[in-house]
Enzyme design. Structure first.
Site, PDB file in Angstrom:
ATOM      1  N   SER A 123      17.438  58.636  93.127  1.00  0.00           N
ATOM      2  CA  SER A 123      18.420  57.704  92.576  1.00  0.00           C
ATOM      3  C   SER A 123      17.897  56.969  91.355  1.00  0.00           C
ATOM      4  O   SER A 123      18.673  56.372  90.613  1.00  0.00           O
ATOM      5  CB  SER A 123      18.790  56.646  93.631  1.00  0.00           C
ATOM      6  OG  SER A 123      19.228  57.250  94.812  1.00  0.00           O
ATOM      7  N   HIS A 144      21.570  64.332  91.068  1.00  0.00           N
ATOM      8  CA  HIS A 144      21.759  63.132  91.882  1.00  0.00           C
ATOM      9  C   HIS A 144      23.174  63.090  92.457  1.00  0.00           C
ATOM     10  O   HIS A 144      24.138  62.851  91.742  1.00  0.00           O
ATOM     11  CB  HIS A 144      21.491  61.883  91.041  1.00  0.00           C
ATOM     12  CG  HIS A 144      21.711  60.603  91.788  1.00  0.00           C
ATOM     13  ND1 HIS A 144      22.253  59.483  91.213  1.00  0.00           N
ATOM     14  CD2 HIS A 144      21.472  60.280  93.091  1.00  0.00           C
ATOM     15  CE1 HIS A 144      22.334  58.534  92.118  1.00  0.00           C
ATOM     16  NE2 HIS A 144      21.867  58.989  93.264  1.00  0.00           N
ATOM     17  N   GLU A 156      25.256  63.256  89.032  1.00  0.00           N
ATOM     18  CA  GLU A 156      24.531  63.072  87.775  1.00  0.00           C
ATOM     19  C   GLU A 156      23.497  64.183  87.623  1.00  0.00           C
ATOM     20  O   GLU A 156      22.687  64.399  88.534  1.00  0.00           O
ATOM     21  CB  GLU A 156      23.820  61.715  87.755  1.00  0.00           C
ATOM     22  CG  GLU A 156      24.749  60.527  87.699  1.00  0.00           C
ATOM     23  CD  GLU A 156      24.015  59.200  87.769  1.00  0.00           C
ATOM     24  OE1 GLU A 156      24.283  58.328  86.927  1.00  0.00           O
ATOM     25  OE2 GLU A 156      23.164  59.030  88.672  1.00  0.00           O
ATOM     26  N   ASN A 195      23.689  53.879  88.753  1.00  0.00           N
ATOM     27  CA  ASN A 195      22.929  52.783  89.362  1.00  0.00           C
ATOM     28  C   ASN A 195      22.494  51.732  88.349  1.00  0.00           C
ATOM     29  O   ASN A 195      22.286  50.568  88.703  1.00  0.00           O
ATOM     30  CB  ASN A 195      21.722  53.332  90.115  1.00  0.00           C
ATOM     31  CG  ASN A 195      22.122  53.949  91.447  1.00  0.00           C
ATOM     32  OD1 ASN A 195      23.158  53.608  92.010  1.00  0.00           O
ATOM     33  ND2 ASN A 195      21.316  54.863  91.946  1.00  0.00           N
TER      34      ASN A 195
END
Length: 289
Positions: A123, A144, A156, A195
């Site tokens: 992450s 991801h 991602e 994130n």
């Protein structure tokens, strides 16, 4: 190798993310081998996938025959050596750089397919640092997924400065084509795209609880009923796992040194006390186990 020719997939880890990735690839008709680290995971992994497939059947997303076919394409093993013939291996172990570096160094010795792609579901950690644990850093890429993997459409794809453009193109084509996901490309920076936006928000909510500004229930109700978010920030942190939330925050703070990325003291105390969120039965909210 073309994306459509990736037929043999390996997954490292059978937690929530690893099991979800294995399920997704199996439903896409791929032969999947999942490497786990303990007898407990060897038992829990198949159960986790089976429950998810059963839910898909109950909701009309799969037929019983499709469920059984998908389950039949997945093999769980404690022997990482069984990944030797995989064309794509996706690492999905806990968000700990030392653990992931060990996995990639091991895969480098095990995977014999010359043009295999080694991917991380991290992450927040540096893909370049993980790639340097191998002798083929140009074939390492970030892929991801988001939780729950079978449901959320976004993935991602993260290139490091060492990733071959061909490998990146193959990874993107496989995720979008075979797995049917929406792909966004991200630079190899802590937190990537999603994130980097999400975590300052989650950490701000935790600081509000820590300071006594508002309770978790009030904050989450405010964001779901006042801002139409499907889940409040503290319920979302619980779902991500507070240990994972802490690890991501630490990685982002280490890279950027921005105060908004600094892990709140309350988050550290909760993780140290074993209050990890939904998976432990208690975090900012309490859950039935």
């Amino acid at each position: 190798m073309k994306a459509g020719e990736i037929l043999r997939v390996g997954v490292i880890g059978s937690g929530i993310m690893g099991a979800g990735i294995a399920e997704l690839c199996a439903k896409a008709g791929r032969d999947v081998t999942v490497s786990v680290s303990s007898d407990r995971s060897l038992e829990a992994g198949p159960e986790r996938v089976a429950r998810s497939l059963d839910r898909a059947v109950s909701r009309g997303k799969l037929t019983a025959v499709q469920r059984d076919e998908a389950m039949g394409r997945i093999v769980f093993t404690r022997d990482m050596g069984e990944l030797h013939d995989r064309q794509l291996v996706i690492e999905a172990v806990k968000e700990d750089e030392d653990v992931k570096l060990h996995v990639f160094a091991s895969l480098d010795k095990i995977v014999e397919t010359p043009d295999a792609i080694l991917a991380s579901n991290t992450s927040s950690l540096s893909i370049a640092r993980l790639a340097r644990a191998t002798s083929r850093p140009e074939r390492v890429v970030g892929i991801h997924f988001f939780n729950p993997v079978p449901v959320l459409p976004l993935v991602e794809v993260v290139d490091s400065v060492l990733t071959s453009p061909q490998v990146s193109t193959l990874a993107e084509a496989f995720v979008a084509g075979a797995l049917g996901k929406t792909v966004i490309k991200s630079p190899d920076r802590a937190g990537f795209v999603v994130n980097a936006l999400l975590f300052p928000y989650l950490l701000s909510a935790i600081r509000m609880v820590d300071s006594g500004h508002a309770t978790a229930e009030v904050i989450d109700r405010g964001m779901t009923q006042g801002c139409s978010h499907p889940l409040g920030p503290l319920a979302l942190a619980d779902m991500i796992g507070l240990d994972t939330t802490l690890s991501i925050a630490e990685a982002m703070y280490e890279e950027f040194r921005e105060p908004l990325h600094a892990p709140p003291a309350l988050l550290r105390r909760m993780v140290e006390s074993g209050l990890l969120g939904k998976k432990s039965g208690r975090g900012f909210h309490t859950y039935a186990k």
